[in-house]
Design an enzyme around this catalytic site. Structure first.
Site, PDB file in Angstrom:
ATOM      1  N   ASP A  63       0.811  -1.220   0.000  1.00 40.32           N
ATOM      2  CA  ASP A  63       0.000   0.000   0.000  1.00 40.32           C
ATOM      3  C   ASP A  63       0.843   1.268   0.000  1.00 40.32           C
ATOM      4  O   ASP A  63       0.290   2.374  -0.061  1.00 40.32           O
ATOM      5  CB  ASP A  63      -0.965   0.006   1.195  1.00 40.32           C
ATOM      6  CG  ASP A  63      -0.268  -0.156   2.539  1.00 40.32           C
ATOM      7  OD1 ASP A  63       0.642  -0.993   2.641  1.00 40.32           O
ATOM      8  OD2 ASP A  63      -0.646   0.547   3.496  1.00 40.32           O
ATOM      9  N   HIS A 137       8.273  -0.552  12.713  1.00 34.80           N
ATOM     10  CA  HIS A 137       7.196  -1.260  12.022  1.00 34.80           C
ATOM     11  C   HIS A 137       7.584  -2.734  11.907  1.00 34.80           C
ATOM     12  O   HIS A 137       8.608  -3.169  12.463  1.00 34.80           O
ATOM     13  CB  HIS A 137       6.943  -0.608  10.662  1.00 34.80           C
ATOM     14  CG  HIS A 137       5.640  -1.009  10.043  1.00 34.80           C
ATOM     15  ND1 HIS A 137       4.459  -1.124  10.760  1.00 34.80           N
ATOM     16  CD2 HIS A 137       5.320  -1.324   8.758  1.00 34.80           C
ATOM     17  CE1 HIS A 137       3.484  -1.485   9.949  1.00 34.80           C
ATOM     18  NE2 HIS A 137       3.975  -1.620   8.725  1.00 34.80           N
ATOM     19  N   ASP A 208       4.251   4.038   8.445  1.00 33.15           N
ATOM     20  CA  ASP A 208       3.636   3.136   9.420  1.00 33.15           C
ATOM     21  C   ASP A 208       4.602   2.891  10.570  1.00 33.15           C
ATOM     22  O   ASP A 208       5.763   2.526  10.354  1.00 33.15           O
ATOM     23  CB  ASP A 208       3.297   1.797   8.768  1.00 33.15           C
ATOM     24  CG  ASP A 208       2.263   1.920   7.663  1.00 33.15           C
ATOM     25  OD1 ASP A 208       1.804   3.057   7.396  1.00 33.15           O
ATOM     26  OD2 ASP A 208       1.923   0.890   7.047  1.00 33.15           O
TER      27      ASP A 208
END
Length: 307
Positions: A63, A137, A208
């Site tokens: 993504d 992450h 993220d």
């Protein structure tokens, strides 16, 4: 500095939100942070143009990167000749190269894939730099800080003209550049008519991440912090398990760092139609401005002394 949110969804796009992508226009320098699937269409939809020379990837989850092959191919169709630099976390150059070559074609213009580590100065310009910052992450990941240099102090024209008798002209420019000038038989020092340096603007994008002290440190006094806020407090366990932040986590980072504005992004599809919950929880923990990022949102980052 104009920030356009091209994609604000979590791992899966929705009807309202595309996957991750942020376009920054820094006084005519066009920078792209992450490039999820469909990013090039978002760039057309929101009128950013395609004049980017640098793409900054936080990590290689789909993504955040699957829009790269299409974007590079569009550049090719538009007869691009200028080189493009793609900055990616250390150890992932091979993966990015494979992604670029996945369609079986090679761009006709130069594409440089540059590995970066936390603490690196990734882009060094005359008036600003982009640095990589450590994040936390589930894979190799970094965030990015765009930090402008201090600006010249304000020039006191009234004092120069009325008190010192210096007429407008080249001497003003020399003084503002920090050079002394001779006038009426004496040397006028720059500090007599030029105030102290004024801070530039700082933009931080985490990608993220779990909440981390490294991001707090890198974001100190930032004008805009764009932070992972995938979940609300009802999914805190899920946030921990997937190495994401809740909106409250993001707000706590913003509070500790003393930022001016916090933008929440990477919103989970679980909150479709209910994303205001994230903003409400963030505002309980952070007294500064909280922005719930949406696709197409444009944010003009003001200078710290503009208010």
């Amino acid at each position: 500095m104009q920030v356009t949110f091209l994609g604000t969804s979590g791992a899966i796009p929705t009807v309202q939100r595309n996957t991750s992508g942020i376009f920054v226009n820094r006084d005519g320098d066009y920078l792209l942070f992450d490039c999820g699937e469909g990013t090039q269409r978002q760039m057309m939809r929101y009128g950013t143009g395609f004049g980017i020379d640098h793409v900054f990837l936080t990590h290689l989850h789909g993504d955040h990167v699957l829009g790269i092959p299409g974007l590079l191919q569009t550049f090719d169709f538009n007869d691009r000749e200028e080189p493009v630099a793609i900055h990616t976390p250390a150890g992932t150059r091979g993966n990015v190269t494979q992604l670029i070559e996945s369609t079986g074609t090679t761009p006709s213009y130069p594409v440089r894939v540059n590995e970066v580590s936390a603490g690196d100065t990734v882009l060094d310009r005359e008036e600003y730099e982009v640095r990589a910052v450590e994040t936390d992450h589930r894979c190799i990941a970094v965030g990015y800080v765009l930090a402008e240099d201090d600006r010249k102090g304000e020039f006191d024209r009234e004092k120069a003209e009325e008190e010192l008798g210096i007429p407008p002209g080249p001497k003003y420019s020399k003084l503002h550049r920090g050079e002394p000038v001779e006038h009426d038989g004496r040397t006028v020092q720059p500090e007599e008519v030029v105030g102290p340096p004024r801070p530039g603007r700082t933009f931080v994008y985490t990608g993220d991440t779990l909440p981390t002290q490294s991001v707090v440190d890198a974001s100190e006094g930032a004008d805009l912090l764009v932070h992972d806020a995938t979940f609300a407090e009802d999914r805190r366990d899920r946030a921990q398990a997937t190495a994401h932040s809740t909106a409250k986590d993001a707000a706590e980072v913003a509070r500790q760092a003393g930022v001016r504005s916090l933008a929440l992004t990477h919103v989970s599809t679980r909150y479709a139609g209910q994303a205001d919950t994230l903003a409400a929880e963030a505002r309980e923990a952070f007294d500064g401005e909280v922005i719930l990022a949406e696709d197409g949102l444009e944010r003009h980052v003001q200078f710290p002394d503009s208010e």
